[in-house]
Enzyme design. Structure first.
Site, PDB file in Angstrom:
ATOM      1  N   GLU A  24       0.887  -1.503  -0.432  1.00 55.93           N
ATOM      2  CA  GLU A  24       0.274   0.049   0.140  1.00 55.93           C
ATOM      3  C   GLU A  24       0.761   1.030  -0.080  1.00 55.93           C
ATOM      4  O   GLU A  24       2.297   1.239   0.762  1.00 55.93           O
ATOM      5  CB  GLU A  24      -0.852   0.125   1.287  1.00 55.93           C
ATOM      6  CG  GLU A  24      -1.663   1.112   1.323  1.00 55.93           C
ATOM      7  CD  GLU A  24      -2.553   1.963   0.380  1.00 55.93           C
ATOM      8  OE1 GLU A  24      -3.632   2.470   0.522  1.00 55.93           O
ATOM      9  OE2 GLU A  24      -2.861   0.807  -0.109  1.00 55.93           O
ATOM     10  N   ASP A  51      -2.723  -5.113   0.567  1.00 55.63           N
ATOM     11  CA  ASP A  51      -1.474  -4.261   1.079  1.00 55.63           C
ATOM     12  C   ASP A  51      -0.657  -3.977   2.306  1.00 55.63           C
ATOM     13  O   ASP A  51       0.198  -3.534   2.162  1.00 55.63           O
ATOM     14  CB  ASP A  51      -2.285  -3.402   2.348  1.00 55.63           C
ATOM     15  CG  ASP A  51      -3.942  -2.957   2.038  1.00 55.63           C
ATOM     16  OD1 ASP A  51      -3.984  -2.162   0.922  1.00 55.63           O
ATOM     17  OD2 ASP A  51      -5.306  -3.252   2.588  1.00 55.63           O
TER      18      ASP A  51
END
Length: 252
Positions: free
Chosen positions: A80, A108
């Protein structure tokens, strides 16, 4: 809200959020709630990986700042916050190296201990509702989902919370602090209510021409294992500064 975000979050997180919104053609001066949400999500992702390493025996270990063992392998790869091209490059590299199944959507994090991608969620609503939305979108049992709320609740795939209780408590405390700071400035209701958010968005659109475009600096992150792809985005001093700021949220 924009002033609050710039005061409450580390400048590096703000910079990454600005870059993300610019990449998707969004105006942070209008969509200020989204700006705050992106910064919050980024910070949770950083805190999730913070201090967690893997030792020579392949076991997870927590190492505090300044410990000489900090040269151990990071347990989590942060995906992320990267631009989409670099993020997919990192995902592909991880899949080629570990044999992990390539996800449909950008996750992420990657957990090198459990050998799985992780999707982090931060919600202003009920955790189980947001969890189901994430699960229905991802449609993959290979990606682990972990949801946090601003009220201290959390939900994870098969109730496997990955982190130790203290690390999760640090994240929950930070989210609660953000909520309290927003509430003290009269920002929380509009942050939670979609109706109020739309009203603020409509108001912002009317004054869009008066909003000066925000210059955005490109900032990239990569782990030591991927130094061949590009230089490190952050040296140890910048990392220390970022970590030290996690629990700081100055008042006006």
């Amino acid at each position: 809200m924009e002033d609050f975000v710039r005061q409450c979050f580390n400048p590096m997180i703000v910079e990454l959020a600005e870059k993300t919104m610019k990449e998707y053609g969004e105006n942070l001066k209008i969509e200020t709630n989204k700006f705050a949400a992106i910064c919050t999500h980024l910070e949770v992702c950083f805190m999730y990986s913070d201090f967690h390493f893997i030792n020579e025996q392949g076991e997870s270990t927590i190492v505090e700042l300044g410990d000489p063992n900090a040269l151990l392998k990071h347990r989590f790869e942060i995906i992320e916050g990267r631009d989409r091209t670099m993020a997919w490059t990192v995902v592909n590299s991880i899949c080629n190296t570990t044999g992990a199944e390539k996800p449909k959507f950008l996750p992420d994090l990657y957990d090198y201990k459990e050998n799985r991608f992780i999707e982090i969620g931060v919600t202003r609503r009920e955790v189980h509702i947001y969890y189901l939305e994430k699960a229905n979108k991802i449609k993959s049992e290979k990606t682990h989902i972990h949801i946090f709320s601003f009220t201290g609740e959390e939900m994870a795939t098969k109730t496997d919370y990955t982190l130790d209780e203290e690390s999760r408590a640090r994240i929950k405390t930070r989210l609660f602090t953000i909520r309290q700071e927003m509430a003290s400035r009269g920002l929380w209701d509009s942050f939670v209510s979609p109706r109020e958010e739309k009203r603020q968005l409509k108001k912002g659109l009317k004054s869009q021409e008066q909003c000066a475009s925000l210059p955005t600096k490109v900032s990239r992150r990569t782990s030591p294992a991927l130094k061949i792809l590009e230089p490190m985005w952050m040296d140890s001093n910048r990392t220390a500064t970022l970590r030290a700021s996690f629990l700081k949220c100055p008042k006006k």
